[in-house]
Design a protein around this motif. Structure first.
Motif, PDB file in Angstrom:
ATOM      1  N   GLU A   1       6.013   8.079  -1.688  1.00  0.00           N
ATOM      2  CA  GLU A   1       6.762   6.967  -1.094  1.00  0.00           C
ATOM      3  C   GLU A   1       6.830   5.784  -2.053  1.00  0.00           C
ATOM      4  N   ARG A   2       5.930   5.795  -3.043  1.00  0.00           N
ATOM      5  CA  ARG A   2       5.817   4.594  -3.894  1.00  0.00           C
ATOM      6  C   ARG A   2       5.172   4.972  -5.212  1.00  0.00           C
ATOM      7  N   LEU A   3       5.627   4.304  -6.258  1.00  0.00           N
ATOM      8  CA  LEU A   3       5.000   4.436  -7.582  1.00  0.00           C
ATOM      9  C   LEU A   3       4.690   3.044  -8.080  1.00  0.00           C
ATOM     10  N   TYR A   4       3.481   2.828  -8.552  1.00  0.00           N
ATOM     11  CA  TYR A   4       3.207   1.581  -9.275  1.00  0.00           C
ATOM     12  C   TYR A   4       2.441   1.894 -10.553  1.00  0.00           C
ATOM     13  N   TRP A   5       2.372   0.930 -11.439  1.00  0.00           N
ATOM     14  CA  TRP A   5       1.678   1.170 -12.698  1.00  0.00           C
ATOM     15  C   TRP A   5       0.890  -0.068 -13.087  1.00  0.00           C
ATOM     16  N   ILE A   6      -0.211   0.183 -13.754  1.00  0.00           N
ATOM     17  CA  ILE A   6      -1.120  -0.880 -14.198  1.00  0.00           C
ATOM     18  C   ILE A   6      -1.062  -0.906 -15.723  1.00  0.00           C
ATOM     19  N   HIS A   7      -0.873  -2.084 -16.277  1.00  0.00           N
ATOM     20  CA  HIS A   7      -0.763  -2.210 -17.730  1.00  0.00           C
ATOM     21  C   HIS A   7      -1.218  -3.595 -18.158  1.00  0.00           C
TER      22      HIS A   7
ATOM     23  N   PRO B   1       4.127   3.210   1.758  1.00  0.00           N
ATOM     24  CA  PRO B   1       4.514   1.922   1.182  1.00  0.00           C
ATOM     25  C   PRO B   1       3.297   1.000   1.091  1.00  0.00           C
ATOM     26  N   TYR B   2       3.425  -0.060   0.333  1.00  0.00           N
ATOM     27  CA  TYR B   2       2.345  -1.039   0.209  1.00  0.00           C
ATOM     28  C   TYR B   2       2.036  -1.653   1.569  1.00  0.00           C
ATOM     29  N   ASP B   3       0.736  -1.683   1.910  1.00  0.00           N
ATOM     30  CA  ASP B   3       0.307  -2.280   3.178  1.00  0.00           C
ATOM     31  C   ASP B   3      -1.089  -2.871   2.985  1.00  0.00           C
ATOM     32  N   GLU B   4      -1.150  -4.180   2.955  1.00  0.00           N
ATOM     33  CA  GLU B   4      -2.439  -4.843   2.715  1.00  0.00           C
ATOM     34  C   GLU B   4      -3.470  -4.460   3.784  1.00  0.00           C
ATOM     35  N   ASN B   5      -3.018  -4.123   4.999  1.00  0.00           N
ATOM     36  CA  ASN B   5      -3.948  -3.757   6.081  1.00  0.00           C
ATOM     37  C   ASN B   5      -4.675  -2.439   5.824  1.00  0.00           C
ATOM     38  N   ASP B   6      -4.160  -1.662   4.872  1.00  0.00           N
ATOM     39  CA  ASP B   6      -4.813  -0.388   4.567  1.00  0.00           C
ATOM     40  C   ASP B   6      -5.974  -0.561   3.575  1.00  0.00           C
ATOM     41  N   TYR B   7      -6.086  -1.772   2.996  1.00  0.00           N
ATOM     42  CA  TYR B   7      -7.114  -2.025   1.986  1.00  0.00           C
ATOM     43  C   TYR B   7      -8.442  -2.432   2.626  1.00  0.00           C
ATOM     44  N   ILE B   8      -9.539  -2.022   2.008  1.00  0.00           N
ATOM     45  CA  ILE B   8     -10.848  -2.651   2.245  1.00  0.00           C
ATOM     46  C   ILE B   8     -11.243  -3.245   0.897  1.00  0.00           C
ATOM     47  N   ARG B   9     -11.354  -4.559   0.856  1.00  0.00           N
ATOM     48  CA  ARG B   9     -11.557  -5.213  -0.438  1.00  0.00           C
ATOM     49  C   ARG B   9     -12.983  -5.720  -0.649  1.00  0.00           C
ATOM     50  N   ASP B  10     -13.818  -5.534   0.372  1.00  0.00           N
ATOM     51  CA  ASP B  10     -15.204  -5.979   0.256  1.00  0.00           C
ATOM     52  C   ASP B  10     -16.100  -4.740   0.290  1.00  0.00           C
TER      53      ASP B  10
ATOM     54  N   SER C   1     -11.678  -5.230 -15.105  1.00  0.00           N
ATOM     55  CA  SER C   1     -11.606  -4.040 -14.261  1.00  0.00           C
ATOM     56  C   SER C   1     -10.501  -4.239 -13.227  1.00  0.00           C
ATOM     57  N   ARG C   2     -10.012  -3.138 -12.686  1.00  0.00           N
ATOM     58  CA  ARG C   2      -8.998  -3.175 -11.619  1.00  0.00           C
ATOM     59  C   ARG C   2      -9.505  -2.301 -10.471  1.00  0.00           C
ATOM     60  N   GLY C   3      -8.787  -2.341  -9.379  1.00  0.00           N
ATOM     61  CA  GLY C   3      -9.216  -1.579  -8.215  1.00  0.00           C
ATOM     62  C   GLY C   3     -10.165  -2.439  -7.399  1.00  0.00           C
ATOM     63  N   ASN C   4     -11.437  -2.058  -7.403  1.00  0.00           N
ATOM     64  CA  ASN C   4     -12.439  -2.791  -6.612  1.00  0.00           C
ATOM     65  C   ASN C   4     -11.994  -2.870  -5.154  1.00  0.00           C
ATOM     66  N   HIS C   5     -11.534  -1.756  -4.638  1.00  0.00           N
ATOM     67  CA  HIS C   5     -11.158  -1.667  -3.228  1.00  0.00           C
ATOM     68  C   HIS C   5     -11.156  -0.193  -2.794  1.00  0.00           C
ATOM     69  N   ALA C   6     -11.031   0.002  -1.499  1.00  0.00           N
ATOM     70  CA  ALA C   6     -10.858   1.358  -0.943  1.00  0.00           C
ATOM     71  C   ALA C   6      -9.626   1.315  -0.044  1.00  0.00           C
TER      72      ALA C   6
HETATM   73  P1  TYD Z   1      -3.941  -4.206  -5.963  1.00  0.00           P
HETATM   74  O1  TYD Z   1      -3.647  -2.896  -5.329  1.00  0.00           O
HETATM   75  O2  TYD Z   1      -4.928  -5.113  -5.281  1.00  0.00           O
HETATM   76  O3  TYD Z   1      -4.367  -3.950  -7.460  1.00  0.00           O
HETATM   77  P2  TYD Z   1      -5.806  -3.949  -8.133  1.00  0.00           P
HETATM   78  O4  TYD Z   1      -6.752  -3.363  -7.157  1.00  0.00           O
HETATM   79  O5  TYD Z   1      -5.637  -3.138  -9.372  1.00  0.00           O
HETATM   80  O6  TYD Z   1      -6.105  -5.377  -8.447  1.00  0.00           O
HETATM   81  O7  TYD Z   1      -2.579  -5.003  -6.161  1.00  0.00           O
HETATM   82  C1  TYD Z   1      -2.557  -6.300  -6.719  1.00  0.00           C
HETATM   83  C2  TYD Z   1      -1.486  -7.082  -6.012  1.00  0.00           C
HETATM   84  O8  TYD Z   1      -0.202  -6.535  -6.327  1.00  0.00           O
HETATM   85  C3  TYD Z   1      -1.605  -7.014  -4.490  1.00  0.00           C
HETATM   86  O9  TYD Z   1      -2.359  -8.082  -4.011  1.00  0.00           O
HETATM   87  C4  TYD Z   1      -0.159  -7.073  -4.035  1.00  0.00           C
HETATM   88  C5  TYD Z   1       0.623  -6.510  -5.194  1.00  0.00           C
HETATM   89  N1  TYD Z   1       1.115  -5.135  -4.967  1.00  0.00           N
HETATM   90  C6  TYD Z   1       2.367  -4.950  -4.425  1.00  0.00           C
HETATM   91  O10 TYD Z   1       3.078  -5.909  -4.077  1.00  0.00           O
HETATM   92  N2  TYD Z   1       2.840  -3.678  -4.265  1.00  0.00           N
HETATM   93  C7  TYD Z   1       2.118  -2.599  -4.624  1.00  0.00           C
HETATM   94  O11 TYD Z   1       2.583  -1.439  -4.481  1.00  0.00           O
HETATM   95  C8  TYD Z   1       0.799  -2.791  -5.151  1.00  0.00           C
HETATM   96  C9  TYD Z   1      -0.049  -1.634  -5.541  1.00  0.00           C
HETATM   97  C10 TYD Z   1       0.333  -4.077  -5.306  1.00  0.00           C
END
Ligand code: TYD
Length: 132
Positions: A28-34, A109-118, A41-46
């Motif tokens: 449903e979605r592709l993103y890239w880290i660069h 799709p991106y959904d902040e509610n799916d993240y656990i950041r702590d 570090s990146r990530g630090n979430h589940a």
């Molecule tokens: P995040 O997944 O928190 O990256 P990382 O864990 O590597 O720091 O994403 C960082 C920010 O980018 C997030 O707060 C909102 C934005 N973002 C989007 O808008 N769409 C996306 O598909 C992703 C992955 C992040």
């Protein structure tokens, strides 16, 4: 588990590819880290439900995965090499080489509610879901 994308090499360069039908989910979605600065570090979430396929486009990176009990370290060094990231794993990406690019294919799709950041919240979530 490491997965590999396909690659075509020739004297005029290389071309990497992933056939979506080889993934265990519908993308449903592709993103890239660069452009990750040295030492960052990146990530630090589940994720609670998101499934992802994380693969190396360029460079090298180390992925740390924890399910709350066991921690695993996976080094991605080969272009196209990737890992299936199931939900419920705390992930940290470290040791990015200069110019490293990581691609991530997701089933939602991106959904902040799916993240656990702590991380403590993650451990509570794991205990509540799977028992301690
Ligand atoms: P995040 O997944 O928190 O990256 P990382 O864990 O590597 O720091 O994403 C960082 C920010 O980018 C997030 O707060 C909102 C934005 N973002 C989007 O808008 N769409 C996306 O598909 C992703 C992955 C992040």
């Amino acid at each position: 588990m490491k997965f590999g994308a396909g690659e075509s090499k020739s004297s005029s360069g290389s071309l990497g590819f992933i056939e979506f039908k080889t993934l265990p989910f519908v993308p449903e979605r592709l993103y890239w880290i660069h452009s990750v600065p040295l030492g960052e570090s990146r990530g630090n979430h589940a994720h609670k439900t998101l499934r992802q396929f994380l693969f190396l486009v360029q460079g090298e990176v180390k992925v740390e995965l924890s399910n709350g009990k066991n921690r695993e370290f996976i080094e991605l060094k080969k272009i196209g090499e990737g890992i299936l990231l199931e939900p419920g794993f705390w992930r940290v990406l470290r040791n990015f080489s200069p110019n490293c690019v990581v691609g991530v294919i997701c089933d939602q799709p991106y959904d902040e509610n799916d993240y656990i950041r702590d991380e403590d919240e993650f451990l509570d979530w794991v205990s509540a879901k799977y028992g301690s």
